[in-house]
Design a protein around this motif. Structure first.
Motif, mmCIF file in Angstrom:
data_model
loop_
_atom_site.group_PDB
_atom_site.id
_atom_site.type_symbol
_atom_site.label_atom_id
_atom_site.label_comp_id
_atom_site.label_asym_id
_atom_site.label_seq_id
_atom_site.Cartn_x
_atom_site.Cartn_y
_atom_site.Cartn_z
ATOM 1 N N SER A 1 37.213 39.661 33.469
ATOM 2 C CA SER A 1 36.382 40.028 32.312
ATOM 3 C C SER A 1 35.295 41.011 32.700
ATOM 4 C CB SER A 1 35.753 38.772 31.692
ATOM 5 O OG SER A 1 36.735 37.949 31.123
ATOM 6 N N GLU A 2 34.742 40.829 33.901
ATOM 7 C CA GLU A 2 33.712 41.759 34.384
ATOM 8 C C GLU A 2 34.292 43.168 34.540
ATOM 9 O OE1 GLU A 2 29.979 43.084 35.826
ATOM 10 O OE2 GLU A 2 30.557 41.260 34.738
ATOM 11 N N ILE A 3 35.554 43.251 34.978
ATOM 12 C CA ILE A 3 36.208 44.560 35.113
ATOM 13 C C ILE A 3 36.493 45.154 33.744
ATOM 14 C CG2 ILE A 3 38.225 45.788 36.017
ATOM 15 C CD1 ILE A 3 38.517 43.519 38.093
ATOM 16 N N PHE A 4 37.060 44.356 32.856
ATOM 17 C CA PHE A 4 37.463 44.846 31.541
ATOM 18 C C PHE A 4 36.263 45.207 30.665
ATOM 19 C CE2 PHE A 4 42.113 43.444 30.863
ATOM 20 C CZ PHE A 4 42.411 43.753 32.183
ATOM 21 N N LYS A 5 35.166 44.515 30.877
ATOM 22 C CA LYS A 5 33.965 44.788 30.091
ATOM 23 C C LYS A 5 33.507 46.227 30.285
ATOM 24 C CE LYS A 5 31.128 41.458 30.361
ATOM 25 N NZ LYS A 5 30.082 40.557 30.946
ATOM 26 N N GLY A 6 33.604 46.710 31.511
ATOM 27 C CA GLY A 6 33.195 48.082 31.794
ATOM 28 C C GLY A 6 34.311 49.096 31.668
ATOM 29 N N ASN A 7 35.541 48.613 31.478
ATOM 30 C CA ASN A 7 36.714 49.492 31.386
ATOM 31 C C ASN A 7 37.622 49.016 30.248
ATOM 32 O OD1 ASN A 7 36.453 51.116 34.125
ATOM 33 N ND2 ASN A 7 36.098 48.958 34.632
ATOM 34 N N PRO A 8 37.157 49.148 29.004
ATOM 35 C CA PRO A 8 37.905 48.603 27.859
ATOM 36 C C PRO A 8 39.308 49.175 27.700
ATOM 37 C CG PRO A 8 36.131 50.058 27.133
ATOM 38 C CD PRO A 8 35.912 49.815 28.583
ATOM 39 N N GLN A 9 39.576 50.350 28.283
ATOM 40 C CA GLN A 9 40.911 50.946 28.176
ATOM 41 C C GLN A 9 41.977 50.087 28.846
ATOM 42 O OE1 GLN A 9 38.497 51.912 30.160
ATOM 43 N NE2 GLN A 9 39.192 52.938 32.018
ATOM 44 N N LEU A 10 41.562 49.193 29.762
ATOM 45 C CA LEU A 10 42.518 48.346 30.473
ATOM 46 C C LEU A 10 43.060 47.214 29.606
ATOM 47 C CD1 LEU A 10 40.701 48.058 33.930
ATOM 48 C CD2 LEU A 10 42.630 49.519 33.342
ATOM 49 N N ASN A 11 42.399 46.938 28.496
ATOM 50 C CA ASN A 11 42.836 45.842 27.628
ATOM 51 C C ASN A 11 44.242 46.062 27.083
ATOM 52 O OD1 ASN A 11 40.601 43.813 27.348
ATOM 53 N ND2 ASN A 11 39.453 45.659 26.826
ATOM 54 N N ARG A 12 44.649 47.314 26.956
ATOM 55 C CA ARG A 12 45.970 47.597 26.375
ATOM 56 C C ARG A 12 47.123 47.189 27.290
ATOM 57 N NH1 ARG A 12 48.831 51.651 28.576
ATOM 58 N NH2 ARG A 12 47.810 53.433 29.596
ATOM 59 N N LEU A 13 46.814 46.910 28.553
ATOM 60 C CA LEU A 13 47.869 46.567 29.511
ATOM 61 C C LEU A 13 48.451 45.177 29.261
ATOM 62 C CD1 LEU A 13 46.230 47.882 32.823
ATOM 63 C CD2 LEU A 13 48.046 48.971 31.496
ATOM 64 N N GLY A 14 47.683 44.281 28.655
ATOM 65 C CA GLY A 14 48.165 42.913 28.436
ATOM 66 C C GLY A 14 48.516 42.215 29.744
ATOM 67 N N THR A 15 47.650 42.351 30.737
ATOM 68 C CA THR A 15 47.962 41.905 32.094
ATOM 69 C C THR A 15 47.870 40.394 32.265
ATOM 70 O OG1 THR A 15 46.876 43.950 32.776
ATOM 71 C CG2 THR A 15 47.494 42.408 34.524
ATOM 72 N N GLN A 16 48.817 39.839 33.030
ATOM 73 C CA GLN A 16 48.771 38.452 33.487
ATOM 74 C C GLN A 16 48.304 38.440 34.941
ATOM 75 O OE1 GLN A 16 49.335 35.911 31.601
ATOM 76 N NE2 GLN A 16 50.837 36.416 30.043
ATOM 77 N N PHE A 17 47.357 37.564 35.256
ATOM 78 C CA PHE A 17 46.857 37.450 36.632
ATOM 79 C C PHE A 17 47.212 36.071 37.180
ATOM 80 C CE2 PHE A 17 44.273 40.583 34.525
ATOM 81 C CZ PHE A 17 44.089 41.576 35.476
ATOM 82 N N LEU A 18 47.832 36.059 38.353
ATOM 83 C CA LEU A 18 48.290 34.792 38.931
ATOM 84 C C LEU A 18 47.996 34.733 40.428
ATOM 85 C CD1 LEU A 18 51.771 34.621 37.175
ATOM 86 C CD2 LEU A 18 49.908 32.996 36.802
ATOM 87 N N PHE A 19 47.659 33.534 40.902
ATOM 88 C CA PHE A 19 47.524 33.294 42.336
ATOM 89 C C PHE A 19 48.854 32.778 42.882
ATOM 90 C CE2 PHE A 19 42.785 32.846 41.869
ATOM 91 C CZ PHE A 19 42.451 33.812 42.815
ATOM 92 N N SER A 20 49.314 33.386 43.984
ATOM 93 C CA SER A 20 50.499 32.904 44.690
ATOM 94 C C SER A 20 50.062 32.100 45.903
ATOM 95 C CB SER A 20 51.361 34.093 45.145
ATOM 96 O OG SER A 20 52.267 33.699 46.152
ATOM 97 N N ARG A 21 50.807 31.047 46.225
ATOM 98 C CA ARG A 21 50.423 30.134 47.302
ATOM 99 C C ARG A 21 50.904 30.581 48.683
ATOM 100 N NH1 ARG A 21 53.251 24.903 45.370
ATOM 101 N NH2 ARG A 21 51.975 23.760 46.863
ATOM 102 N N VAL A 22 51.420 31.780 48.825
ATOM 103 C CA VAL A 22 51.963 32.206 50.115
ATOM 104 C C VAL A 22 50.845 32.583 51.075
ATOM 105 C CG1 VAL A 22 54.167 32.935 49.154
ATOM 106 C CG2 VAL A 22 52.299 34.584 49.363
ATOM 107 N N PHE A 23 51.156 32.556 52.387
ATOM 108 C CA PHE A 23 50.137 32.695 53.414
ATOM 109 C C PHE A 23 49.799 34.132 53.776
ATOM 110 C CE2 PHE A 23 54.175 32.577 55.684
ATOM 111 C CZ PHE A 23 54.031 33.590 56.620
#
Length: 481
Positions: A118-140
């Protein structure tokens, strides 16, 4: 050729696990065995693995499927069939990650990650159109990557090696730049165009006509394509670094930490735990002293450490990203120019950042065990035990690793769950791999039992520990009989 492209373009998820640890010098260190005394009884600490929100993960997977179907339907042109195939492989890769329970997702994790984004998107509203999913992977292994349909995956092995939120945000901005510039889709389109070009097809035909060294010529052709594609990939990395900085400067985070993060990345995947001394401290007992032969480096064909010489060009081509030091120097002038005094290393929560780092270290070990990467699991658990002595979860996991190795060795399937020694691994991890190959079935039973038995008083009452100890005792008695 298709698999080659995935190796090149789909980042660490598509590369061999061996390649994550490639090109390190192999040397063996031998230290005197140190016996650990019987530990006194006291209250113990443990760890309970994170429980995922399976309903939410299923919904995210469904959303990714819909994006894949939409992207595939939009493809036109003479190479449509091949392009759709690559898009399908990209989706299938993510689908497999869901099925293998690689992702971490619960309310605490989702809320924290969303606040960073949200901190990134707040200053870069153009990124909202990407509809991005953010996920953590458990790999080392330390990596983050974006896929063309709009998913950003952040390996917890990378998160645990960073120092602050600014560094995390710099990497997120870099991956968002890849997405916003359609780097993945452009790379796929370019690759398909190259392999369908008249020049490339003519070269293939000539090789097929050749009576001699066809495989060698094909390998050379593929290698040339690898270097060519890698150079384009490096252009994308440089562009993503630059655009990512422009995103980051619109946040409250400290852009100088983008340089620090690259410095950390340059050395983060090195294995620093000294396996030789650790093995001797933890697996030397009055009943069974440590045997120096267990650390002997073999040079045979099976299980041996080969002397592999690799050219600088090959070494460079196999890197997932360009040299981090070079990247840091390229962005340094821009960073100095856009740096804002008063910017912060933490905006959301330093406390949560550190709590998640600690949890993720345990989750890496848990996932290694669940995915039957037992040698890596054992290495990481031993490493973490140094700073978490007598932790019930870690002690139990180490015991479970020996029980698993004993069971598989008995069935002659040990190499399904452990790595053979290899020049591609860091020397410290490779010492452990050699140790596993050197010990016998009886050694596995005995070492596993004696290790756990050392903690029987201190960890009495922990159900997981007592169950693992009972299995180890059974193995030990069977071996003795």
């Amino acid at each position: 050729m298709k698999n080659l492209f995935l190796y090149i373009c789909l980042l660490n998820r598509y590369t061999s696990k061996l390649v994550k640890h490639i090109f390190r010098n192999i040397s063996m260190l031998f230290l005197c065995a140190i016996t650990i005394p019987e530990l006194p009884a006291q209250s113990f600490k443990t760890y309970t693995p994170i429980v995922n929100d399976s309903v939410k993960l299923a919904a995210i997977k469904k959303d990714i499927l819909q994006k894949y179907l939409k992207d595939s339907a939009s493809i036109k042109g003479e190479n449509k069939k091949q392009l759709v195939g690559f898009y399908r492989d990209r989706y299938q890769n993510l689908s497999d990650m869901f099925d293998e329970k690689e992702f971490l997702y619960n309310t605490e994790i989702d809320q924290y990650l969303n606040e960073l984004v949200s901190e990134i998107f707040k200053g870069n509203p153009q990124l909202n159109r990407l509809g991005t999913q953010f996920l953590f992977s458990r790999v080392f292994w330390p990596n983050a990557f974006s896929t063309g349909e709009g998913t950003v995956v952040f390996n917890v092995g990378l998160f645990t090696g960073l120092e602050n939120e600014s560094q995390v945000v710099s990497i997120l901005c870099h991956e968002l730049a890849h997405l916003f510039q359609d780097h993945m889709d452009k790379a796929i389109t370019q690759y398909v165009a190259v392999i369908n070009s008249k020049e490339f097809q003519n070269e293939l035909k000539e090789i097929k006509k050749s009576k001699y060294e066809r495989n060698k010529q094909l390998a050379k052709l593929e290698k040339g394509l690898t270097f060519n594609t890698r150079r384009h990939g490096r252009d994308h990395e440089s562009e993503a670094d630059s655009i990512g900085l422009s995103y980051m400067q619109n946040t409250r985070y400290n852009v100088k930490e983008a340089i620090t993060a690259l410095g950390l990345l340059d050395n983060m995947d090195k294995d620093n735990y000294p396996s030789d001394s650790g093995l001797q401290r933890h697996f030397s007992f009055a009943e069974k002293p440590f045997n120096s032969k267990w650390l002997k480096q073999e040079t045979g064909f099976f299980g041996g450490v080969a002397d592999k010489k690799i050219s600088n060009k090959e070494r460079d081509s196999l890197k997932t990203h360009p040299d981090c030091k070079d990247r840091a120097e390229r962005i340094r002038p821009t960073v100095e120019k856009i740096y804002k005094p008063g910017s912060r290393n933490f905006v959301v929560s330093e406390t949560t950042f550190k709590e998640l780092q600690n949890k993720f270290k345990f989750e890496i070990i848990e996932y290694c065990f669940q995915s039957e990467n037992i040698s890596r699991c054992l290495y990481l658990a031993m490493e973490m035990l140094e700073t978490n002595p007598a932790n019930a979860y870690l002690v139990t996991t180490i015991g479970k690793c020996f029980n698993e190795m004993y069971s598989h060795q008995k069935e002659h399937t040990l190499n399904r769950i452990v790595n053979l020694p290899s020049p591609y691994f860091d020397k410290n991890y490779d010492i452990l791999n050699q140790f596993i190959q050197n010990i016998t079935l009886g050694d596995m039973a005995s070492l596993g039992y004696h290790f756990l038995n050392r903690y029987k008083t201190q960890l009495a009452g922990d159900a997981g520990f007592e169950k693992t100890l009972a299995t180890a005792l059974k193995n030990f008695n069977l071996y003795k009989n």
